[in-house]
Scaffold this active site. Structure first.
Site, PDB file in Angstrom:
ATOM      1  N   GLU A   1       0.570  -0.613  -4.337  1.00 15.92           N
ATOM      2  CA  GLU A   1      -0.418  -1.691  -4.239  1.00 15.92           C
ATOM      3  C   GLU A   1      -1.509  -1.372  -5.241  1.00 15.92           C
ATOM      4  OE1 GLU A   1      -3.975  -2.565  -1.329  1.00 15.92           O
ATOM      5  OE2 GLU A   1      -2.073  -3.075  -0.338  1.00 15.92           O
TER       6      GLU A   1
ATOM      7  N   GLU B   1     -15.846  -4.292   0.492  1.00 16.91           N
ATOM      8  CA  GLU B   1     -14.858  -3.218   0.606  1.00 16.91           C
ATOM      9  C   GLU B   1     -15.480  -1.855   0.862  1.00 16.91           C
ATOM     10  OE1 GLU B   1     -11.609  -3.277  -2.178  1.00 16.91           O
ATOM     11  OE2 GLU B   1     -12.023  -5.350  -2.696  1.00 16.91           O
TER      12      GLU B   1
END
Length: 199
Positions: free
Chosen positions: A43, A54
């Site tokens: 990923e 985040e």
């Protein structure tokens, strides 16, 4: 000739990496080591200035990459190098819809297909969004996948909508995932997802 990423997850080892951090060359060396040691799905997060949600560590990585002048083009070049190095590893790009809209979307899909990516995960694009539909259609037309997410708190109607546009459903094993909220029952969520696929 599309790579089959859908055999049981227990057989797979996954790696998440922020692209071009600290540099594209160093990212590539880390990825090669990971592949050589059994990682089967990568990923690769492409960078954005909108990464504040985040957390501070990942946000700092985004900021470092952007200040160094790297872009989504560099991410796609990295995918191309990875695919030349290994033809079997699954490669999924993860990030935000604004980057793809500015690229623009059709050109982005053309470029990642040529580079050898398999899928895209866009964290801020619900299926009602016009741009998400445009991205999904372009990916489908090119034999690539758009990864959709659902949570235990996803209501039945929304879950049904998500499943309707999905080709594969991943069911979670509660012993393999850290559940932060004791009120979340993964078995109940799995059953809800399975029941929805029968509708």
């Amino acid at each position: 000739d599309h790579r089959d990423l859908h055999y049981p997850l227990r057989r797979q080892r996954q790696m998440c990496i922020r692209d071009s951090y600290p540099t594209p060359d160093q990212s590539f060396e880390l990825i090669k080591e990971a592949i050589d040691n059994g990682v089967s799905i990568l990923e690769i997060g492409y960078c954005t200035s909108e990464a504040s949600a985040e957390g501070p560590v990942i946000k700092a990585a985004h900021d470092h990459v952007l200040k160094s002048g790297y872009s989504l083009n560099d991410t796609i070049k990295l995918v191309d190098k990875i695919r030349s190095y290994n033809k079997d590893v699954g490669i999924l790009l993860m990030g935000y819809i604004a980057n793809l809209y500015k690229y623009p979307i059709k050109q982005f899909v053309d470029h990642i297909k040529k580079a050898g990516a398999d899928a895209v995960l866009v964290v801020d694009a619900p299926h009602e969004l016009k741009e998400e539909n445009e991205l999904r259609d372009a990916l489908n037309d090119n034999g690539l996948s758009l990864i959709k997410l659902a949570a235990p708190t996803t209501d039945q109607k929304r879950l049904k909508d998500i499943i309707k546009i999905s080709f594969y459903i991943v069911i979670f094993n509660k012993e393999k995932y850290l559940i932060l909220d004791d009120a979340v029952n993964i078995d109940d969520f799995n059953k809800k997802a399975e029941d929805t696929t029968k509708d």
